[in-house]
Design a protein around this motif. Structure first.
Motif, PDB file in Angstrom:
ATOM      1  N   ARG A  13       0.827  -1.218   0.000  1.00  0.00           N
ATOM      2  CA  ARG A  13       0.000   0.000   0.000  1.00  0.00           C
ATOM      3  C   ARG A  13       0.857   1.263   0.000  1.00  0.00           C
ATOM      4  O   ARG A  13       0.593   2.207  -0.732  1.00  0.00           O
ATOM      5  CB  ARG A  13      -0.927  -0.021   1.224  1.00  0.00           C
ATOM      6  CG  ARG A  13      -1.900   1.121   1.299  1.00  0.00           C
ATOM      7  CD  ARG A  13      -2.777   1.051   2.550  1.00  0.00           C
ATOM      8  NE  ARG A  13      -3.157  -0.285   2.951  1.00  0.00           N
ATOM      9  CZ  ARG A  13      -4.241  -0.930   2.507  1.00  0.00           C
ATOM     10  NH1 ARG A  13      -5.037  -0.350   1.651  1.00  0.00           N
ATOM     11  NH2 ARG A  13      -4.510  -2.144   2.931  1.00  0.00           N
ATOM     12  N   LYS A  14       1.914   1.277   0.814  1.00  0.00           N
ATOM     13  CA  LYS A  14       2.770   2.456   0.904  1.00  0.00           C
ATOM     14  C   LYS A  14       3.424   2.749  -0.449  1.00  0.00           C
ATOM     15  O   LYS A  14       3.471   3.903  -0.887  1.00  0.00           O
ATOM     16  CB  LYS A  14       3.837   2.233   1.980  1.00  0.00           C
ATOM     17  CG  LYS A  14       4.727   3.426   2.222  1.00  0.00           C
ATOM     18  CD  LYS A  14       5.690   3.150   3.362  1.00  0.00           C
ATOM     19  CE  LYS A  14       6.577   4.352   3.616  1.00  0.00           C
ATOM     20  NZ  LYS A  14       7.501   4.111   4.721  1.00  0.00           N
ATOM     21  N   MET A  15       3.909   1.733  -1.123  1.00  0.00           N
ATOM     22  CA  MET A  15       4.532   1.924  -2.436  1.00  0.00           C
ATOM     23  C   MET A  15       3.496   2.363  -3.467  1.00  0.00           C
ATOM     24  O   MET A  15       3.773   3.218  -4.306  1.00  0.00           O
ATOM     25  CB  MET A  15       5.222   0.637  -2.878  1.00  0.00           C
ATOM     26  CG  MET A  15       6.416   0.274  -2.016  1.00  0.00           C
ATOM     27  SD  MET A  15       7.099  -1.350  -2.388  1.00  0.00           S
ATOM     28  CE  MET A  15       7.826  -1.039  -3.992  1.00  0.00           C
ATOM     29  N   LEU A  16       2.295   1.781  -3.403  1.00  0.00           N
ATOM     30  CA  LEU A  16       1.231   2.160  -4.333  1.00  0.00           C
ATOM     31  C   LEU A  16       0.882   3.637  -4.171  1.00  0.00           C
ATOM     32  O   LEU A  16       0.790   4.370  -5.159  1.00  0.00           O
ATOM     33  CB  LEU A  16      -0.014   1.301  -4.110  1.00  0.00           C
ATOM     34  CG  LEU A  16      -1.206   1.674  -4.992  1.00  0.00           C
ATOM     35  CD1 LEU A  16      -0.952   1.231  -6.434  1.00  0.00           C
ATOM     36  CD2 LEU A  16      -2.486   1.069  -4.463  1.00  0.00           C
ATOM     37  N   MET A  19       3.238   5.943  -5.759  1.00  0.00           N
ATOM     38  CA  MET A  19       3.158   5.962  -7.226  1.00  0.00           C
ATOM     39  C   MET A  19       1.911   6.666  -7.736  1.00  0.00           C
ATOM     40  O   MET A  19       1.935   7.318  -8.772  1.00  0.00           O
ATOM     41  CB  MET A  19       3.127   4.529  -7.770  1.00  0.00           C
ATOM     42  CG  MET A  19       4.392   3.752  -7.585  1.00  0.00           C
ATOM     43  SD  MET A  19       4.191   2.046  -8.167  1.00  0.00           S
ATOM     44  CE  MET A  19       3.955   2.314  -9.913  1.00  0.00           C
ATOM     45  N   ILE A  20       0.804   6.486  -7.027  1.00  0.00           N
ATOM     46  CA  ILE A  20      -0.503   6.981  -7.454  1.00  0.00           C
ATOM     47  C   ILE A  20      -0.960   8.052  -6.462  1.00  0.00           C
ATOM     48  O   ILE A  20      -1.298   7.739  -5.330  1.00  0.00           O
ATOM     49  CB  ILE A  20      -1.560   5.844  -7.482  1.00  0.00           C
ATOM     50  CG1 ILE A  20      -1.063   4.642  -8.281  1.00  0.00           C
ATOM     51  CG2 ILE A  20      -2.892   6.350  -7.983  1.00  0.00           C
ATOM     52  CD1 ILE A  20      -0.884   4.892  -9.750  1.00  0.00           C
ATOM     53  N   PRO A  21      -0.995   9.316  -6.863  1.00  0.00           N
ATOM     54  CA  PRO A  21      -1.357  10.382  -5.921  1.00  0.00           C
ATOM     55  C   PRO A  21      -2.871  10.500  -5.720  1.00  0.00           C
ATOM     56  O   PRO A  21      -3.475  11.526  -5.986  1.00  0.00           O
ATOM     57  CB  PRO A  21      -0.766  11.631  -6.579  1.00  0.00           C
ATOM     58  CG  PRO A  21      -0.811  11.333  -8.036  1.00  0.00           C
ATOM     59  CD  PRO A  21      -0.568   9.853  -8.159  1.00  0.00           C
ATOM     60  N   LEU A  22      -3.462   9.406  -5.276  1.00  0.00           N
ATOM     61  CA  LEU A  22      -4.891   9.376  -4.963  1.00  0.00           C
ATOM     62  C   LEU A  22      -5.045   8.873  -3.532  1.00  0.00           C
ATOM     63  O   LEU A  22      -4.156   8.217  -3.005  1.00  0.00           O
ATOM     64  CB  LEU A  22      -5.639   8.435  -5.918  1.00  0.00           C
ATOM     65  CG  LEU A  22      -5.630   8.794  -7.401  1.00  0.00           C
ATOM     66  CD1 LEU A  22      -6.251   7.669  -8.217  1.00  0.00           C
ATOM     67  CD2 LEU A  22      -6.358  10.097  -7.647  1.00  0.00           C
ATOM     68  N   ASN A  29     -12.513   2.737  -4.366  1.00  0.00           N
ATOM     69  CA  ASN A  29     -13.709   2.926  -5.196  1.00  0.00           C
ATOM     70  C   ASN A  29     -13.440   2.580  -6.659  1.00  0.00           C
ATOM     71  O   ASN A  29     -14.286   1.975  -7.323  1.00  0.00           O
ATOM     72  CB  ASN A  29     -14.229   4.356  -5.073  1.00  0.00           C
ATOM     73  CG  ASN A  29     -14.853   4.627  -3.729  1.00  0.00           C
ATOM     74  OD1 ASN A  29     -15.290   3.720  -3.026  1.00  0.00           O
ATOM     75  ND2 ASN A  29     -14.867   5.889  -3.319  1.00  0.00           N
ATOM     76  N   LEU A  30     -12.272   2.964  -7.170  1.00  0.00           N
ATOM     77  CA  LEU A  30     -11.905   2.606  -8.547  1.00  0.00           C
ATOM     78  C   LEU A  30     -11.825   1.088  -8.696  1.00  0.00           C
ATOM     79  O   LEU A  30     -12.281   0.530  -9.698  1.00  0.00           O
ATOM     80  CB  LEU A  30     -10.564   3.244  -8.930  1.00  0.00           C
ATOM     81  CG  LEU A  30     -10.572   4.752  -9.156  1.00  0.00           C
ATOM     82  CD1 LEU A  30      -9.139   5.286  -9.240  1.00  0.00           C
ATOM     83  CD2 LEU A  30     -11.350   5.105 -10.412  1.00  0.00           C
ATOM     84  N   GLU A  31     -11.257   0.412  -7.707  1.00  0.00           N
ATOM     85  CA  GLU A  31     -11.178  -1.054  -7.728  1.00  0.00           C
ATOM     86  C   GLU A  31     -12.576  -1.673  -7.777  1.00  0.00           C
ATOM     87  O   GLU A  31     -12.820  -2.592  -8.562  1.00  0.00           O
ATOM     88  CB  GLU A  31     -10.471  -1.575  -6.481  1.00  0.00           C
ATOM     89  CG  GLU A  31      -8.971  -1.504  -6.528  1.00  0.00           C
ATOM     90  CD  GLU A  31      -8.373  -2.102  -5.272  1.00  0.00           C
ATOM     91  OE1 GLU A  31      -8.079  -3.300  -5.271  1.00  0.00           O
ATOM     92  OE2 GLU A  31      -8.203  -1.345  -4.284  1.00  0.00           O
ATOM     93  N   LYS A  32     -13.469  -1.176  -6.930  1.00  0.00           N
ATOM     94  CA  LYS A  32     -14.831  -1.717  -6.887  1.00  0.00           C
ATOM     95  C   LYS A  32     -15.533  -1.578  -8.224  1.00  0.00           C
ATOM     96  O   LYS A  32     -16.333  -2.434  -8.597  1.00  0.00           O
ATOM     97  CB  LYS A  32     -15.655  -1.006  -5.800  1.00  0.00           C
ATOM     98  CG  LYS A  32     -15.423  -1.547  -4.429  1.00  0.00           C
ATOM     99  CD  LYS A  32     -16.215  -0.821  -3.365  1.00  0.00           C
ATOM    100  CE  LYS A  32     -17.679  -0.791  -3.648  1.00  0.00           C
ATOM    101  NZ  LYS A  32     -18.482  -0.199  -2.585  1.00  0.00           N
ATOM    102  N   ARG A  33     -15.249  -0.484  -8.963  1.00  0.00           N
ATOM    103  CA  ARG A  33     -15.885  -0.257 -10.265  1.00  0.00           C
ATOM    104  C   ARG A  33     -15.126  -0.941 -11.397  1.00  0.00           C
ATOM    105  O   ARG A  33     -15.509  -0.822 -12.559  1.00  0.00           O
ATOM    106  CB  ARG A  33     -15.964   1.254 -10.539  1.00  0.00           C
ATOM    107  CG  ARG A  33     -16.899   1.988  -9.597  1.00  0.00           C
ATOM    108  CD  ARG A  33     -17.202   3.390 -10.061  1.00  0.00           C
ATOM    109  NE  ARG A  33     -16.042   4.181 -10.404  1.00  0.00           N
ATOM    110  CZ  ARG A  33     -15.495   5.138  -9.650  1.00  0.00           C
ATOM    111  NH1 ARG A  33     -16.020   5.414  -8.466  1.00  0.00           N
ATOM    112  NH2 ARG A  33     -14.451   5.826 -10.056  1.00  0.00           N
TER     113      ARG A  33
END
Length: 75
Positions: A13-16, A19-22, A29-33
């Motif tokens: 999670r920390k690395m993600l 990388m992704i400024p969200l 929510n993006l994963e769920k969709r």
């Protein structure tokens, strides 16, 4: 045919988030969709993402050339 094993690189999670400024909520929510790579449950309390899938998601965003807009704003 290539029978070499495929080694996936997983990121936590920390690395993600580096990388992704969200926010974590936005990514969830993006994963769920189905709009972001799904997390992989490693244990009951630890998850990871496939780095190659995350990189592909980033490249897809980079190449779609859709301008970013904010809800409720009109030109």
């Amino acid at each position: 045919m290539n029978n070499e094993p495929v080694h996936k690189v997983l990121i936590n999670r920390k690395m993600l988030l580096a990388m992704i400024p969200l926010s974590e909520r936005t990514i969830f929510n993006l994963e769920k969709r189905g709009e972001f790579p799904r997390r992989i449950a490693l244990t009951s309390r630890n998850v990871a993402w496939d780095l190659a899938e995350v990189d592909q998601w980033i490249e897809a965003r980079r190449s779609n050339n859709i301008p970013a807009t904010r809800p409720g704003l009109t030109s």
